[in-house]
Scaffold this motif. Sequence first.
Motif, PDB file in Angstrom:
ATOM      1  N   VAL A  55      51.022  22.167 -23.374  1.00 23.11           N
ATOM      2  CA  VAL A  55      50.538  22.448 -24.811  1.00 23.11           C
ATOM      3  C   VAL A  55      49.043  22.435 -25.112  1.00 23.11           C
ATOM      4  O   VAL A  55      48.562  21.470 -24.747  1.00 23.11           O
ATOM      5  CB  VAL A  55      51.132  21.316 -25.742  1.00 23.11           C
ATOM      6  CG1 VAL A  55      50.643  21.413 -27.162  1.00 23.11           C
ATOM      7  CG2 VAL A  55      52.729  21.361 -25.611  1.00 23.11           C
ATOM      8  N   HIS A  95      50.443  28.069 -33.706  1.00 25.76           N
ATOM      9  CA  HIS A  95      50.868  27.950 -32.272  1.00 25.76           C
ATOM     10  C   HIS A  95      51.713  28.947 -31.999  1.00 25.76           C
ATOM     11  O   HIS A  95      52.793  29.215 -32.858  1.00 25.76           O
ATOM     12  CB  HIS A  95      50.946  26.546 -31.721  1.00 25.76           C
ATOM     13  CG  HIS A  95      50.182  25.577 -31.970  1.00 25.76           C
ATOM     14  ND1 HIS A  95      50.084  24.747 -33.148  1.00 25.76           N
ATOM     15  CD2 HIS A  95      48.943  25.308 -31.207  1.00 25.76           C
ATOM     16  CE1 HIS A  95      49.127  23.982 -33.067  1.00 25.76           C
ATOM     17  NE2 HIS A  95      48.316  24.141 -31.993  1.00 25.76           N
ATOM     18  N   ARG A 119      54.443  27.551 -21.989  1.00 26.38           N
ATOM     19  CA  ARG A 119      53.509  27.013 -22.714  1.00 26.38           C
ATOM     20  C   ARG A 119      53.268  27.201 -24.232  1.00 26.38           C
ATOM     21  O   ARG A 119      54.007  28.282 -24.508  1.00 26.38           O
ATOM     22  CB  ARG A 119      52.156  27.462 -21.824  1.00 26.38           C
ATOM     23  CG  ARG A 119      51.811  29.009 -21.963  1.00 26.38           C
ATOM     24  CD  ARG A 119      50.933  29.341 -20.991  1.00 26.38           C
ATOM     25  NE  ARG A 119      50.545  30.751 -21.049  1.00 26.38           N
ATOM     26  CZ  ARG A 119      51.373  31.668 -20.397  1.00 26.38           C
ATOM     27  NH1 ARG A 119      52.410  31.334 -19.684  1.00 26.38           N
ATOM     28  NH2 ARG A 119      50.963  33.067 -20.407  1.00 26.38           N
ATOM     29  N   ILE A 120      52.845  26.216 -24.845  1.00 26.94           N
ATOM     30  CA  ILE A 120      52.723  26.641 -26.251  1.00 26.94           C
ATOM     31  C   ILE A 120      50.954  26.446 -26.443  1.00 26.94           C
ATOM     32  O   ILE A 120      50.216  25.507 -25.868  1.00 26.94           O
ATOM     33  CB  ILE A 120      53.066  25.238 -26.950  1.00 26.94           C
ATOM     34  CG1 ILE A 120      54.715  25.303 -27.094  1.00 26.94           C
ATOM     35  CG2 ILE A 120      52.610  25.277 -28.600  1.00 26.94           C
ATOM     36  CD1 ILE A 120      55.365  24.426 -27.558  1.00 26.94           C
ATOM     37  N   LYS A 132      46.508  22.772 -28.045  1.00 30.84           N
ATOM     38  CA  LYS A 132      46.458  22.752 -29.601  1.00 30.84           C
ATOM     39  C   LYS A 132      45.280  23.661 -30.106  1.00 30.84           C
ATOM     40  O   LYS A 132      44.132  23.413 -29.488  1.00 30.84           O
ATOM     41  CB  LYS A 132      46.765  21.769 -30.188  1.00 30.84           C
ATOM     42  CG  LYS A 132      48.110  20.855 -29.767  1.00 30.84           C
ATOM     43  CD  LYS A 132      48.260  19.767 -30.742  1.00 30.84           C
ATOM     44  CE  LYS A 132      49.640  19.276 -30.559  1.00 30.84           C
ATOM     45  NZ  LYS A 132      50.184  18.088 -31.369  1.00 30.84           N
ATOM     46  N   LYS A 160      60.476  22.348 -29.136  1.00 29.39           N
ATOM     47  CA  LYS A 160      59.250  21.959 -29.007  1.00 29.39           C
ATOM     48  C   LYS A 160      57.878  22.569 -29.824  1.00 29.39           C
ATOM     49  O   LYS A 160      57.268  21.908 -30.511  1.00 29.39           O
ATOM     50  CB  LYS A 160      58.936  22.129 -27.385  1.00 29.39           C
ATOM     51  CG  LYS A 160      57.313  21.574 -27.001  1.00 29.39           C
ATOM     52  CD  LYS A 160      57.509  19.802 -27.191  1.00 29.39           C
ATOM     53  CE  LYS A 160      56.243  19.325 -26.719  1.00 29.39           C
ATOM     54  NZ  LYS A 160      56.223  17.731 -26.775  1.00 29.39           N
ATOM     55  N   LEU A 161      58.099  23.951 -29.897  1.00 32.50           N
ATOM     56  CA  LEU A 161      57.126  24.384 -30.528  1.00 32.50           C
ATOM     57  C   LEU A 161      57.365  24.157 -32.199  1.00 32.50           C
ATOM     58  O   LEU A 161      56.474  24.000 -33.151  1.00 32.50           O
ATOM     59  CB  LEU A 161      57.269  26.062 -30.568  1.00 32.50           C
ATOM     60  CG  LEU A 161      56.662  26.957 -31.473  1.00 32.50           C
ATOM     61  CD1 LEU A 161      55.190  26.818 -31.166  1.00 32.50           C
ATOM     62  CD2 LEU A 161      57.067  28.391 -31.182  1.00 32.50           C
ATOM     63  N   ILE A 208      56.138  20.701 -33.492  1.00 34.22           N
ATOM     64  CA  ILE A 208      54.593  20.892 -33.670  1.00 34.22           C
ATOM     65  C   ILE A 208      54.256  21.519 -34.913  1.00 34.22           C
ATOM     66  O   ILE A 208      53.480  21.277 -35.532  1.00 34.22           O
ATOM     67  CB  ILE A 208      54.080  21.361 -32.378  1.00 34.22           C
ATOM     68  CG1 ILE A 208      54.215  21.018 -31.009  1.00 34.22           C
ATOM     69  CG2 ILE A 208      52.550  22.085 -32.889  1.00 34.22           C
ATOM     70  CD1 ILE A 208      53.472  21.533 -29.919  1.00 34.22           C
TER      71      ILE A 208
END
Length: 355
Positions: free
Chosen positions: A6, A30, A46-47, A8, A117-118, A121
């Motif tokens: 991640v 994101h 990945r984010i 950010k 998960k995204l 966030i």
Amino acid sequence: MTNITVTKVEKLGVLPTDASLGFGKIFTDHMFVMDYETEKGWHSPRIVPYGEFGFVPATIVFHYGQAIFEGMKAFRSADNTVAVFRTREYLNRFNRSADHLCIPRIDVEEVRTGLFKLLEIEKNWVPSSPGTSLYIRPFIIATDKNIGVKVSNTYKLFIILSPVGAYYEHGFNPVSIKVEDHYVRATKGGLGMAKTPANYAMSLAAQNEAHADGFDQVLWLDAVHRKYVEEVGTMNILFKINGEIVTPELSGSILGGITRQTVMELTRSWGLNAIERQISIEEVFEAQAKGQLEEVFGSGTAAVISPVGELSWKNEKLIISNNKTGEYAQKLFDFITGVQYGRLLDEFGWMDEVK
């Protein structure tokens, strides 16, 4: 899934007012990205901050269109719970499109994990007003860097998120539809059953002409006989004839809508006879003449249910239900959106909560 890294953004964005959202114009901070190589499979989940990606002019997707996408939604309920509607069904359809475009399949559970998960966030980007939602757009593009008609060896998967406003700006009112008898959208053995950009590019000319003639949407007929009903530009079509729900069968040229599937499951649970079969446009007009055509409505992710008040074919206009929303169109819309926004019990297990 390999650990999702991640990265950010330095400064978080702010969700605009719900009234100013529109559709597909605003994006969250994101996005989820993953790569594919023939030797390694899908890797490097990945984010990262939402933003531009660099591609060379010879990237194969630009020339030969090897790409697929999906569209789903997350909703915020009154108790502040965020949940996604039928996640796995949409991701399974993503794989069916991948098969058709020779794109390597995803692992549904792995991509679902990345998506959620995204969403964890980006939860603050899910709007809360009635009719609003967070639109989820997964897509895959071929990324080989050469010009030549072949199946790519490399791909990139993205998931981007967009808060969207209410689909019906002016209320839940019937739409007018032109039955298309000049252009053809898809044929059996072609791309009609896949959610791929070429299908939507093919629809633009007919849609523009329909808008110029004062219609909201286009209804496509089959490519061979030019008489059997297929689907509307952005949704599947359903008819209530003499007490039965009838929708065109999935015969290879029609996208299998998840909302269409929901409608069929739901109406059957209510005791209606819901049938998937070939239906001609002549049969629809004959049913109206006999007083048997009770309702016509579309189904799709964006609108959920879209009542149809007018069909126009070969200069003949058919007015359905006095151009008013029918009983079952309203009932289906109220029930499905009630579950999506947490107002009704999710007895079918449609909603997938974001923790």
